[in-house]
Design a protein around this motif. Structure first.
Motif, PDB file in Angstrom:
ATOM      1  N   TYR A  43      49.191 -23.111   6.359  1.00 33.39           N
ATOM      2  CA  TYR A  43      48.956 -24.133   7.221  1.00 33.39           C
ATOM      3  C   TYR A  43      48.535 -25.315   6.665  1.00 33.39           C
ATOM      4  CZ  TYR A  43      46.779 -26.645  10.895  1.00 33.39           C
ATOM      5  OH  TYR A  43      45.868 -27.843  12.042  1.00 33.39           O
ATOM      6  N   PHE A  44      47.845 -24.749   5.297  1.00 30.65           N
ATOM      7  CA  PHE A  44      46.953 -25.909   4.432  1.00 30.65           C
ATOM      8  C   PHE A  44      48.229 -26.764   3.706  1.00 30.65           C
ATOM      9  CE2 PHE A  44      42.751 -23.511   3.073  1.00 30.65           C
ATOM     10  CZ  PHE A  44      42.489 -24.032   5.086  1.00 30.65           C
ATOM     11  N   MET A  45      49.617 -25.970   3.151  1.00 32.87           N
ATOM     12  CA  MET A  45      50.830 -26.662   2.849  1.00 32.87           C
ATOM     13  C   MET A  45      51.067 -27.859   3.710  1.00 32.87           C
ATOM     14  SD  MET A  45      50.155 -25.551  -0.501  1.00 32.87           S
ATOM     15  CE  MET A  45      49.870 -24.404  -1.364  1.00 32.87           C
ATOM     16  N   TYR A  46      51.792 -27.424   4.987  1.00 29.83           N
ATOM     17  CA  TYR A  46      52.013 -27.984   5.578  1.00 29.83           C
ATOM     18  C   TYR A  46      50.712 -29.375   6.164  1.00 29.83           C
ATOM     19  CZ  TYR A  46      56.569 -25.298   5.360  1.00 29.83           C
ATOM     20  OH  TYR A  46      57.306 -25.165   4.655  1.00 29.83           O
ATOM     21  N   ALA A  47      49.993 -29.054   6.757  1.00 32.95           N
ATOM     22  CA  ALA A  47      49.217 -29.711   7.711  1.00 32.95           C
ATOM     23  C   ALA A  47      47.552 -30.477   7.132  1.00 32.95           C
ATOM     24  CB  ALA A  47      48.144 -28.788   8.532  1.00 32.95           C
ATOM     25  N   GLY A  48      47.928 -29.980   5.219  1.00 32.12           N
ATOM     26  CA  GLY A  48      46.640 -30.554   4.576  1.00 32.12           C
ATOM     27  C   GLY A  48      47.144 -31.963   4.047  1.00 32.12           C
ATOM     28  N   ASP A  79      35.798 -12.963  13.133  1.00 30.85           N
ATOM     29  CA  ASP A  79      34.546 -13.822  12.918  1.00 30.85           C
ATOM     30  C   ASP A  79      34.417 -14.930  11.645  1.00 30.85           C
ATOM     31  OD1 ASP A  79      33.641 -11.507  14.774  1.00 30.85           O
ATOM     32  OD2 ASP A  79      32.429 -10.406  13.542  1.00 30.85           O
ATOM     33  N   ILE A  80      35.747 -15.045  11.037  1.00 23.11           N
ATOM     34  CA  ILE A  80      35.478 -15.504   9.642  1.00 23.11           C
ATOM     35  C   ILE A  80      36.322 -17.177  10.765  1.00 23.11           C
ATOM     36  CG2 ILE A  80      36.204 -16.547   8.369  1.00 23.11           C
ATOM     37  CD1 ILE A  80      37.267 -13.146   7.290  1.00 23.11           C
ATOM     38  N   VAL A  81      37.376 -16.556  11.365  1.00 26.05           N
ATOM     39  CA  VAL A  81      38.101 -17.815  11.996  1.00 26.05           C
ATOM     40  C   VAL A  81      37.904 -18.884  13.613  1.00 26.05           C
ATOM     41  CG1 VAL A  81      40.331 -17.846  10.345  1.00 26.05           C
ATOM     42  CG2 VAL A  81      40.429 -16.752  12.720  1.00 26.05           C
ATOM     43  N   GLY A  82      37.130 -17.956  14.193  1.00 23.21           N
ATOM     44  CA  GLY A  82      36.812 -17.831  15.122  1.00 23.21           C
ATOM     45  C   GLY A  82      38.594 -17.921  16.125  1.00 23.21           C
ATOM     46  N   GLU A  83      37.714 -18.279  17.421  1.00 23.42           N
ATOM     47  CA  GLU A  83      38.812 -18.069  18.725  1.00 23.42           C
ATOM     48  C   GLU A  83      40.330 -19.125  17.748  1.00 23.42           C
ATOM     49  OE1 GLU A  83      39.508 -15.572  20.787  1.00 23.42           O
ATOM     50  OE2 GLU A  83      37.415 -14.649  19.349  1.00 23.42           O
ATOM     51  N   ASP A  84      39.572 -20.234  17.025  1.00 22.11           N
ATOM     52  CA  ASP A  84      41.318 -20.989  17.325  1.00 22.11           C
ATOM     53  C   ASP A  84      41.495 -21.570  15.929  1.00 22.11           C
ATOM     54  OD1 ASP A  84      42.941 -23.515  16.803  1.00 22.11           O
ATOM     55  OD2 ASP A  84      41.342 -24.561  18.162  1.00 22.11           O
ATOM     56  N   PRO A  85      42.280 -20.763  15.269  1.00 23.66           N
ATOM     57  CA  PRO A  85      42.712 -20.933  13.598  1.00 23.66           C
ATOM     58  C   PRO A  85      42.937 -22.117  12.877  1.00 23.66           C
ATOM     59  CG  PRO A  85      44.134 -19.512  14.814  1.00 23.66           C
ATOM     60  CD  PRO A  85      43.247 -19.708  16.215  1.00 23.66           C
ATOM     61  N   VAL A  86      43.218 -22.900  14.193  1.00 24.31           N
ATOM     62  CA  VAL A  86      43.484 -24.622  14.026  1.00 24.31           C
ATOM     63  C   VAL A  86      42.523 -25.539  13.600  1.00 24.31           C
ATOM     64  CG1 VAL A  86      44.942 -26.711  14.783  1.00 24.31           C
ATOM     65  CG2 VAL A  86      46.211 -24.012  15.222  1.00 24.31           C
ATOM     66  N   GLU A  87      41.787 -24.913  14.529  1.00 27.45           N
ATOM     67  CA  GLU A  87      40.293 -26.018  14.175  1.00 27.45           C
ATOM     68  C   GLU A  87      39.551 -25.257  13.271  1.00 27.45           C
ATOM     69  OE1 GLU A  87      36.374 -26.191  16.747  1.00 27.45           O
ATOM     70  OE2 GLU A  87      37.771 -25.470  17.870  1.00 27.45           O
ATOM     71  N   PHE A  88      39.710 -24.104  12.977  1.00 25.57           N
ATOM     72  CA  PHE A  88      39.109 -23.823  11.591  1.00 25.57           C
ATOM     73  C   PHE A  88      39.572 -23.942  10.626  1.00 25.57           C
ATOM     74  CE2 PHE A  88      39.272 -21.221   7.289  1.00 25.57           C
ATOM     75  CZ  PHE A  88      38.038 -20.610   7.462  1.00 25.57           C
ATOM     76  N   ALA A  89      40.555 -24.064  10.279  1.00 27.07           N
ATOM     77  CA  ALA A  89      41.959 -24.764   9.417  1.00 27.07           C
ATOM     78  C   ALA A  89      41.654 -25.866   9.047  1.00 27.07           C
ATOM     79  CB  ALA A  89      43.454 -24.743   9.141  1.00 27.07           C
ATOM     80  N   ASP A  90      41.861 -26.701   9.611  1.00 27.28           N
ATOM     81  CA  ASP A  90      41.217 -28.453   9.777  1.00 27.28           C
ATOM     82  C   ASP A  90      40.016 -28.586   9.799  1.00 27.28           C
ATOM     83  OD1 ASP A  90      44.113 -29.021  10.818  1.00 27.28           O
ATOM     84  OD2 ASP A  90      43.834 -29.309  12.649  1.00 27.28           O
ATOM     85  N   ASN A  95      37.036 -31.106   3.942  1.00 24.55           N
ATOM     86  CA  ASN A  95      36.025 -30.812   3.351  1.00 24.55           C
ATOM     87  C   ASN A  95      36.957 -31.591   1.743  1.00 24.55           C
ATOM     88  OD1 ASN A  95      34.528 -29.664   4.595  1.00 24.55           O
ATOM     89  ND2 ASN A  95      35.139 -27.838   4.640  1.00 24.55           N
ATOM     90  N   TYR A  96      38.170 -31.099   2.345  1.00 25.97           N
ATOM     91  CA  TYR A  96      39.274 -31.272   0.724  1.00 25.97           C
ATOM     92  C   TYR A  96      40.177 -33.102   0.755  1.00 25.97           C
ATOM     93  CZ  TYR A  96      36.970 -26.917  -0.532  1.00 25.97           C
ATOM     94  OH  TYR A  96      36.492 -25.386  -0.602  1.00 25.97           O
ATOM     95  N   SER A  97      39.552 -33.233   1.531  1.00 27.59           N
ATOM     96  CA  SER A  97      40.167 -35.323   1.799  1.00 27.59           C
ATOM     97  C   SER A  97      40.458 -35.746   0.924  1.00 27.59           C
ATOM     98  CB  SER A  97      39.552 -35.254   3.209  1.00 27.59           C
ATOM     99  OG  SER A  97      38.401 -36.063   2.570  1.00 27.59           O
ATOM    100  N   ASP A  98      39.815 -35.890  -0.512  1.00 19.78           N
ATOM    101  CA  ASP A  98      39.874 -36.504  -1.234  1.00 19.78           C
ATOM    102  C   ASP A  98      41.089 -37.241  -1.670  1.00 19.78           C
ATOM    103  OD1 ASP A  98      38.280 -34.378  -1.891  1.00 19.78           O
ATOM    104  OD2 ASP A  98      38.231 -35.348  -3.935  1.00 19.78           O
ATOM    105  N   GLY A  99      41.358 -35.526  -2.381  1.00 19.10           N
ATOM    106  CA  GLY A  99      43.532 -35.298  -2.414  1.00 19.10           C
ATOM    107  C   GLY A  99      44.488 -35.549  -0.670  1.00 19.10           C
ATOM    108  N   GLN A 100      43.355 -35.860  -0.434  1.00 22.83           N
ATOM    109  CA  GLN A 100      45.193 -36.040   0.134  1.00 22.83           C
ATOM    110  C   GLN A 100      45.786 -37.637   0.587  1.00 22.83           C
ATOM    111  OE1 GLN A 100      42.812 -35.316   4.310  1.00 22.83           O
ATOM    112  NE2 GLN A 100      43.876 -33.640   4.297  1.00 22.83           N
ATOM    113  N   TRP A 101      46.839 -37.858   0.800  1.00 20.39           N
ATOM    114  CA  TRP A 101      47.743 -38.706   0.154  1.00 20.39           C
ATOM    115  C   TRP A 101      47.241 -39.261   1.418  1.00 20.39           C
ATOM    116  CZ3 TRP A 101      50.271 -40.753   4.103  1.00 20.39           C
ATOM    117  CH2 TRP A 101      51.357 -39.220   5.362  1.00 20.39           C
TER     118      TRP A 101
END
Length: 121
Positions: A43-48, A79-90, A95-101
């Motif tokens: 997900y990080f590779m595609y959405a990040g 317990d790590i990602v919660g009920e919505d893994p997409v929300e967790f991932a986003d 936190n790493y937005s300085d590397g985004q195109w």
């Protein structure tokens, strides 16, 4: 001298070493944690949209730290990602937005509009 030229084309050798260490590290995780980190990584590779290798590697290493600690503590994946893994991932990605195109494009748009506005005045 040749190494600098090659790294410009292929990317940082250090980032490639970090990538190999990260891949080897996550192979040591219990199966369910490895499945979770594989899914998050994909997900990080595609959405990040992270184009800076060092930022991407820091994000993945931080994720590995989190998952590894959870595995050691026996913390369930939910317990790590919660009920919505997409929300967790986003949230994690932000936190790493300085590397985004997209940040480069946002700056470019802002600069262009500022220039147009200055030309209007």
């Amino acid at each position: 001298m040749a190494a600098n030229w090659i790294e410009r084309i292929t990317g940082s050798f250090e980032d490639k070493k970090r990538w190999r260490r990260y891949k080897a590290r996550k192979e040591q995780f219990p199966p369910s944690y490895r499945t979770a980190i594989d899914g998050l990584e994909r997900y990080f590779m595609y959405a990040g949209s992270i184009v800076k290798g060092d930022v991407l590697m820091q994000m993945l290493e931080d994720l590995a730290d989190l998952i590894e600690r959870a595995a050691v503590d026996g913390t369930p994946i939910r317990d790590i990602v919660g009920e919505d893994p997409v929300e967790f991932a986003d949230t994690f990605i932000r936190n790493y937005s300085d590397g985004q195109w997209i940040n480069k494009e946002r700056k470019r748009l802002t600069d262009t509009i500022n220039q147009a506005a200055d030309d209007d005045a």
